[in-house]
Motif scaffolding. Structure first.
Motif, PDB file in Angstrom:
ATOM      1  N   ALA A  19     -31.204  18.194 -34.778  1.00 23.08           N
ATOM      2  CA  ALA A  19     -29.765  17.897 -34.901  1.00 23.08           C
ATOM      3  C   ALA A  19     -29.133  17.728 -33.519  1.00 23.08           C
ATOM      4  CB  ALA A  19     -29.077  19.027 -35.667  1.00 23.08           C
ATOM      5  N   ILE A  22     -30.047  14.296 -32.153  1.00 25.60           N
ATOM      6  CA  ILE A  22     -29.261  13.237 -32.806  1.00 25.60           C
ATOM      7  C   ILE A  22     -27.818  13.273 -32.294  1.00 25.60           C
ATOM      8  CG2 ILE A  22     -28.331  12.426 -35.014  1.00 25.60           C
ATOM      9  CD1 ILE A  22     -30.941  13.463 -36.299  1.00 25.60           C
ATOM     10  N   ALA A  23     -27.286  14.495 -32.185  1.00 35.90           N
ATOM     11  CA  ALA A  23     -25.904  14.621 -31.694  1.00 35.90           C
ATOM     12  C   ALA A  23     -25.795  14.112 -30.263  1.00 35.90           C
ATOM     13  CB  ALA A  23     -25.465  16.083 -31.774  1.00 35.90           C
ATOM     14  N   LEU A  26     -25.904  10.393 -30.239  1.00 39.25           N
ATOM     15  CA  LEU A  26     -24.610   9.900 -30.758  1.00 39.25           C
ATOM     16  C   LEU A  26     -23.547   9.956 -29.657  1.00 39.25           C
ATOM     17  CD1 LEU A  26     -23.841   9.019 -33.631  1.00 39.25           C
ATOM     18  CD2 LEU A  26     -22.906  11.298 -34.007  1.00 39.25           C
ATOM     19  N   GLY A  27     -23.581  11.058 -28.906  1.00 34.45           N
ATOM     20  CA  GLY A  27     -22.627  11.216 -27.795  1.00 34.45           C
ATOM     21  C   GLY A  27     -22.850  10.165 -26.722  1.00 34.45           C
ATOM     22  N   SER A  30     -21.681   6.798 -27.962  1.00 33.70           N
ATOM     23  CA  SER A  30     -20.217   6.696 -28.001  1.00 33.70           C
ATOM     24  C   SER A  30     -19.648   6.592 -26.587  1.00 33.70           C
ATOM     25  CB  SER A  30     -19.597   7.861 -28.765  1.00 33.70           C
ATOM     26  OG  SER A  30     -19.618   9.010 -27.972  1.00 33.70           O
ATOM     27  N   LEU A  33     -20.209   3.084 -25.487  1.00 37.74           N
ATOM     28  CA  LEU A  33     -19.275   2.213 -26.218  1.00 37.74           C
ATOM     29  C   LEU A  33     -17.873   2.313 -25.604  1.00 37.74           C
ATOM     30  CD1 LEU A  33     -19.572   0.501 -28.825  1.00 37.74           C
ATOM     31  CD2 LEU A  33     -18.585   2.409 -30.069  1.00 37.74           C
ATOM     32  N   SER A  34     -17.460   3.541 -25.289  1.00 38.91           N
ATOM     33  CA  SER A  34     -16.133   3.760 -24.691  1.00 38.91           C
ATOM     34  C   SER A  34     -16.046   3.086 -23.342  1.00 38.91           C
ATOM     35  CB  SER A  34     -15.885   5.253 -24.494  1.00 38.91           C
ATOM     36  OG  SER A  34     -15.867   5.884 -25.721  1.00 38.91           O
ATOM     37  N   MET A  37     -15.774  -0.597 -23.765  1.00 37.11           N
ATOM     38  CA  MET A  37     -14.429  -0.988 -24.234  1.00 37.11           C
ATOM     39  C   MET A  37     -13.434  -0.928 -23.084  1.00 37.11           C
ATOM     40  SD  MET A  37     -13.771   0.477 -28.049  1.00 37.11           S
ATOM     41  CE  MET A  37     -13.910   2.156 -27.582  1.00 37.11           C
TER      42      MET A  37
ATOM     43  N   LEU B  12     -24.483  18.324 -36.644  1.00 39.86           N
ATOM     44  CA  LEU B  12     -24.261  16.888 -36.855  1.00 39.86           C
ATOM     45  C   LEU B  12     -22.809  16.596 -37.209  1.00 39.86           C
ATOM     46  CD1 LEU B  12     -27.533  15.855 -38.717  1.00 39.86           C
ATOM     47  CD2 LEU B  12     -26.830  15.247 -36.402  1.00 39.86           C
ATOM     48  N   ALA B  15     -20.772  16.882 -34.089  1.00 39.19           N
ATOM     49  CA  ALA B  15     -21.007  15.723 -33.221  1.00 39.19           C
ATOM     50  C   ALA B  15     -20.288  14.494 -33.757  1.00 39.19           C
ATOM     51  CB  ALA B  15     -22.500  15.454 -33.113  1.00 39.19           C
ATOM     52  N   ALA B  16     -20.356  14.313 -35.089  1.00 37.33           N
ATOM     53  CA  ALA B  16     -19.709  13.129 -35.688  1.00 37.33           C
ATOM     54  C   ALA B  16     -18.201  13.198 -35.498  1.00 37.33           C
ATOM     55  CB  ALA B  16     -20.064  13.049 -37.172  1.00 37.33           C
ATOM     56  N   THR B  19     -17.414  12.577 -31.768  1.00 34.92           N
ATOM     57  CA  THR B  19     -17.634  11.169 -31.454  1.00 34.92           C
ATOM     58  C   THR B  19     -16.515  10.302 -32.043  1.00 34.92           C
ATOM     59  OG1 THR B  19     -19.994  11.531 -31.476  1.00 34.92           O
ATOM     60  CG2 THR B  19     -19.274   9.269 -31.680  1.00 34.92           C
ATOM     61  N   ASN B  22     -13.384  10.797 -30.047  1.00 37.91           N
ATOM     62  CA  ASN B  22     -13.461  10.131 -28.746  1.00 37.91           C
ATOM     63  C   ASN B  22     -13.280   8.627 -28.875  1.00 37.91           C
ATOM     64  OD1 ASN B  22     -13.800  12.387 -27.236  1.00 37.91           O
ATOM     65  ND2 ASN B  22     -16.029  12.283 -27.186  1.00 37.91           N
ATOM     66  N   ILE B  23     -13.973   8.049 -29.846  1.00 40.98           N
ATOM     67  CA  ILE B  23     -13.901   6.594 -30.008  1.00 40.98           C
ATOM     68  C   ILE B  23     -12.497   6.174 -30.418  1.00 40.98           C
ATOM     69  CG2 ILE B  23     -14.705   4.655 -31.422  1.00 40.98           C
ATOM     70  CD1 ILE B  23     -17.491   5.859 -31.309  1.00 40.98           C
ATOM     71  N   ASP B  26     -10.217   6.404 -27.455  1.00 39.67           N
ATOM     72  CA  ASP B  26     -10.446   5.307 -26.515  1.00 39.67           C
ATOM     73  C   ASP B  26      -9.872   4.002 -27.046  1.00 39.67           C
ATOM     74  OD1 ASP B  26     -11.582   6.637 -24.466  1.00 39.67           O
ATOM     75  OD2 ASP B  26     -13.629   6.432 -25.194  1.00 39.67           O
TER      76      ASP B  26
END
Lengths: 147, 140
Positions: A19, A22-23, A26-27, A30, A33-34, A37, B12, B15-16, B19, B22-23, B26
């Motif tokens: 986990a 994966i986290a 994901l961070g 993101s 991506l930020s 952008m 998870l 984190a979701a 995230t 944050n997105i 932004d």
């Protein structure tokens, strides 16, 4: 059954590590991506705010072979970094540019200021030519001039 | 097994949420910046379309010259941001006054300004103001 707590501990650690991985990804995604952008928004903002005009008189260009003088007026709200200007004369980029504002050497052109660019490798000009100036935000101005 | 699933799900989920926050934060900030940039752009287009002036005369004044210009647009023009090109070369304005003198000293629509330029009267002049509007004058 004596192995059950150990197995559960291993499973617990494995689940937490998986986990976490994966986290973490994901961070990272993101954050990328930020950042993308932000870069895109900055570029678009600079494109919208950054404008300039060539204010030379096309019939009386200051020219002393091989130096051609170009005047660029910052007509936008963006500060230009002068060495990032690209000067094309008849499609050929110059590599010898000198920048001054009101007689003082400079590399920064603020809104409203008139930048003088001396193009030092424009030898042998005569007749009609095409001058293009391109800024770092993609803004481009073109003029035809006669020597 | 239950504890493992719960811990993994918790990590998870956190984190979701982080995230997503944050997105969205932004996106909101970038949207705000872009909206501001577009607003600047439209204001500039409006200012450029509404700005106009004419050079009524350029008179010699000793070794200098005086440029008389009338604001024929709909917006005030900042005289400090005018640029002058005389016979192809940039020259410097040394002073300006409203003509006739008046308060506030703002070059508003319909008003005339006199700018002293540190160069003799040219045969051909270009004057550019801050939004890029230019006027050309030829000595008659």
């Amino acid at each position: 059954m004596s192995g059950t707590p150990a197995a559960e501990t291993i499973l617990f650690i494995a689940a937490v590590v998986a986990a976490g991985l994966i986290a973490g990804s994901l961070g990272a995604v993101s954050a990328e991506l930020s950042s993308g952008m932000e870069d895109r928004a900055d570029a678009l903002g600079a494109q919208l705010r950054g404008r300039f005009d060539i204010v030379n008189d096309p019939s009386t260009m200051p020219y002393t072979d091989p130096v051609l003088t170009v005047y660029i007026k910052n007509t936008g709200a963006h500060t230009f970094y002068a060495p990032h200007f690209v000067i094309l004369i008849d499609g050929v980029a110059s590599n010898d540019l000198t920048f001054t504002i009101a007689g003082a050497s400079t590399e920064v052109q603020r809104p409203g200021e008139l930048l003088r660019i001396d193009v030092g490798d424009a030898g042998g000009l005569g007749g009609i030519h095409r001058l293009s100036v391109i800024a770092d935000n993609g803004h481009k101005e073109t003029m035809e001039f006669t020597i | 097994m239950g504890l493992s699933h719960a811990a993994a799900a918790g990590i998870l989920f956190t984190a979701a949420v982080v995230t997503g926050f944050n997105i969205s934060d932004d996106v909101y900030n970038q949207q705000d910046d872009l909206a501001e940039a577009w607003e600047d752009y439209f204001q500039y287009q409006l200012a450029r379309a509404s700005t106009d002036f004419t050079i009524t005369d350029i008179k010699p004044q000793g070794g200098n010259s005086r440029v008389f210009m009338t604001n024929t647009g709909a917006l005030p023009i900042d005289p400090d941001l005018l640029s002058f090109v005389y016979n192809g070369g940039a020259v410097t304005a040394t002073a300006w006054v409203m003509d006739p003198p008046s308060q506030p000293p703002q070059w508003g629509p319909g008003r005339t300004i006199m700018v002293t330029v540190g160069a003799p009267r040219p045969t051909h002049a270009i004057v550019a103001e801050a939004t890029g509007h230019t006027e050309v004058w030829t000595n008659p």
